[in-house]
Design a protein around this motif. Sequence first.
Motif, PDB file in Angstrom:
ATOM      1  N   LEU A   1     -93.848   3.097  27.177  1.00  0.00           N
ATOM      2  CA  LEU A   1     -94.493   3.396  25.895  1.00  0.00           C
ATOM      3  C   LEU A   1     -95.780   4.187  26.082  1.00  0.00           C
ATOM      4  N   PHE A   2     -96.604   3.772  27.049  1.00  0.00           N
ATOM      5  CA  PHE A   2     -97.888   4.433  27.239  1.00  0.00           C
ATOM      6  C   PHE A   2     -97.710   5.820  27.871  1.00  0.00           C
ATOM      7  N   THR A   3     -96.738   5.960  28.757  1.00  0.00           N
ATOM      8  CA  THR A   3     -96.459   7.273  29.342  1.00  0.00           C
ATOM      9  C   THR A   3     -96.051   8.257  28.259  1.00  0.00           C
ATOM     10  N   TYR A   4     -95.195   7.816  27.344  1.00  0.00           N
ATOM     11  CA  TYR A   4     -94.801   8.695  26.235  1.00  0.00           C
ATOM     12  C   TYR A   4     -96.008   9.030  25.368  1.00  0.00           C
ATOM     13  N   THR A   5     -96.883   8.054  25.105  1.00  0.00           N
ATOM     14  CA  THR A   5     -98.060   8.272  24.268  1.00  0.00           C
ATOM     15  C   THR A   5     -98.941   9.369  24.846  1.00  0.00           C
ATOM     16  N   VAL A   6     -99.183   9.334  26.151  1.00  0.00           N
ATOM     17  CA  VAL A   6    -100.029  10.339  26.795  1.00  0.00           C
ATOM     18  C   VAL A   6     -99.315  11.686  26.855  1.00  0.00           C
ATOM     19  N   THR A   7     -98.042  11.672  27.232  1.00  0.00           N
ATOM     20  CA  THR A   7     -97.277  12.911  27.332  1.00  0.00           C
ATOM     21  C   THR A   7     -97.144  13.590  25.975  1.00  0.00           C
ATOM     22  N   ASN A   8     -97.131  12.813  24.922  1.00  0.00           N
ATOM     23  CA  ASN A   8     -96.935  13.344  23.577  1.00  0.00           C
ATOM     24  C   ASN A   8     -98.072  14.270  23.151  1.00  0.00           C
ATOM     25  N   ALA A   9     -99.238  14.127  23.790  1.00  0.00           N
ATOM     26  CA  ALA A   9    -100.369  15.005  23.467  1.00  0.00           C
ATOM     27  C   ALA A   9    -100.089  16.452  23.859  1.00  0.00           C
ATOM     28  N   PHE A  10     -99.111  16.663  24.736  1.00  0.00           N
ATOM     29  CA  PHE A  10     -98.785  18.003  25.208  1.00  0.00           C
ATOM     30  C   PHE A  10     -97.467  18.506  24.639  1.00  0.00           C
ATOM     31  N   ARG A  11     -96.947  17.792  23.644  1.00  0.00           N
ATOM     32  CA  ARG A  11     -95.724  18.213  22.982  1.00  0.00           C
ATOM     33  C   ARG A  11     -96.038  18.741  21.585  1.00  0.00           C
ATOM     34  N   MET A  12     -95.114  19.457  21.027  1.00  0.00           N
ATOM     35  CA  MET A  12     -95.264  19.964  19.664  1.00  0.00           C
ATOM     36  C   MET A  12     -94.741  18.921  18.676  1.00  0.00           C
ATOM     37  N   GLY A  13     -95.591  18.486  17.757  1.00  0.00           N
ATOM     38  CA  GLY A  13     -95.152  17.558  16.734  1.00  0.00           C
ATOM     39  C   GLY A  13     -95.347  16.103  17.095  1.00  0.00           C
ATOM     40  N   SER A  14     -95.393  15.274  16.082  1.00  0.00           N
ATOM     41  CA  SER A  14     -95.563  13.838  16.251  1.00  0.00           C
ATOM     42  C   SER A  14     -94.225  13.173  16.571  1.00  0.00           C
TER      43      SER A  14
ATOM     44  N   GLU B 259     -86.594   9.698  24.037  1.00  0.00           N
ATOM     45  CA  GLU B 259     -86.843   8.280  24.293  1.00  0.00           C
ATOM     46  C   GLU B 259     -85.873   7.413  23.494  1.00  0.00           C
ATOM     47  N   GLU B 260     -85.556   6.249  24.044  1.00  0.00           N
ATOM     48  CA  GLU B 260     -84.570   5.375  23.422  1.00  0.00           C
ATOM     49  C   GLU B 260     -85.185   4.325  22.503  1.00  0.00           C
ATOM     50  N   PHE B 261     -86.516   4.166  22.551  1.00  0.00           N
ATOM     51  CA  PHE B 261     -87.116   3.154  21.686  1.00  0.00           C
ATOM     52  C   PHE B 261     -87.297   3.708  20.270  1.00  0.00           C
ATOM     53  N   SER B 262     -87.445   2.795  19.312  1.00  0.00           N
ATOM     54  CA  SER B 262     -87.525   3.171  17.903  1.00  0.00           C
ATOM     55  C   SER B 262     -88.947   3.521  17.486  1.00  0.00           C
ATOM     56  N   LYS B 263     -89.057   4.073  16.297  1.00  0.00           N
ATOM     57  CA  LYS B 263     -90.366   4.414  15.741  1.00  0.00           C
ATOM     58  C   LYS B 263     -91.208   3.163  15.551  1.00  0.00           C
ATOM     59  N   ASN B 264     -90.595   2.074  15.096  1.00  0.00           N
ATOM     60  CA  ASN B 264     -91.328   0.825  14.883  1.00  0.00           C
ATOM     61  C   ASN B 264     -91.898   0.279  16.189  1.00  0.00           C
ATOM     62  N   THR B 265     -91.122   0.371  17.267  1.00  0.00           N
ATOM     63  CA  THR B 265     -91.595  -0.096  18.578  1.00  0.00           C
ATOM     64  C   THR B 265     -92.814   0.697  19.018  1.00  0.00           C
ATOM     65  N   TYR B 266     -92.770   2.002  18.823  1.00  0.00           N
ATOM     66  CA  TYR B 266     -93.865   2.888  19.235  1.00  0.00           C
ATOM     67  C   TYR B 266     -95.136   2.602  18.451  1.00  0.00           C
ATOM     68  N   TYR B 267     -95.021   2.524  17.125  1.00  0.00           N
ATOM     69  CA  TYR B 267     -96.206   2.312  16.295  1.00  0.00           C
ATOM     70  C   TYR B 267     -96.755   0.892  16.411  1.00  0.00           C
ATOM     71  N   CYS B 268     -95.891  -0.078  16.659  1.00  0.00           N
ATOM     72  CA  CYS B 268     -96.363  -1.449  16.881  1.00  0.00           C
ATOM     73  C   CYS B 268     -97.177  -1.532  18.161  1.00  0.00           C
ATOM     74  N   PHE B 269     -96.785  -0.757  19.163  1.00  0.00           N
ATOM     75  CA  PHE B 269     -97.547  -0.724  20.411  1.00  0.00           C
ATOM     76  C   PHE B 269     -98.935  -0.140  20.178  1.00  0.00           C
ATOM     77  N   LEU B 270     -99.019   0.965  19.437  1.00  0.00           N
ATOM     78  CA  LEU B 270    -100.310   1.604  19.173  1.00  0.00           C
ATOM     79  C   LEU B 270    -101.218   0.726  18.314  1.00  0.00           C
ATOM     80  N   ALA B 271    -100.616  -0.036  17.402  1.00  0.00           N
ATOM     81  CA  ALA B 271    -101.407  -0.849  16.473  1.00  0.00           C
ATOM     82  C   ALA B 271    -101.583  -2.287  16.939  1.00  0.00           C
TER      83      ALA B 271
END
Length: 204
Positions: free
Chosen positions: A47-60, A72-84
């Motif tokens: 999750l955290f690797t994707y979060t950091v890598t996402n800063a260098f990608r186009m779009g959210s 990535e295979e995880f869902s949007k809810n999993t990602y946002y729950c991790f950040l929050a």
Amino acid sequence: MSIVSLESKDEKNISMSIAQFFAVYGIISLLRNCGGLKLKGVPVRELFTYTVTNAFRMGSFYMQQKVGTIREEFSKNTYYCFLANPRINWLRFTTLLSERIINSHIRPLTSEKRDDCFVIDDSLYERTGFKRTEYASRVFDHVSKRYMKGFRLLTLGWTDGCTFMPINSSLLASNKEENILGTRSKIEKDYLWPASSYGLPKSY
């Protein structure tokens, strides 16, 4: 370490640079020590690797999911729950990470005679869509000399006169009820860990 360019389209090179950065500074173990733990499900590293890598990608995450470019295979809810996740002490994480980078990477490159200091800044963080932003407020902007809608972004940094390293930051809302414009919600105490879990004094 390699320098990652924002214009780079080679995602493999970006991932390798981030993996090297994680290994050199022990990022994942540091994150776990700051409350970034998961008992089941998608690992914190992924999750955290994707979060950091996402800063260098186009779009959210949402846009990548919408156009079908996300791998990535995880869902949007999993990602946002991790950040929050309120159990992750992000302030402590960025503070300890900055300390590691400064002492192990920057200080050896500079003379001991060079003065260094902490810098505190409280610039305006404007939010035009304030109605849906929690605790967005009317704050006075010292540059334009007028009230704006958003937050006061209090930032602590370190500098030796040549290099500036941000340490941590916090968004501050107005302490006056009449100046708070955004929505409000309460965080249940059951979701919070005691200050001692973060290595902080009880009075924190």
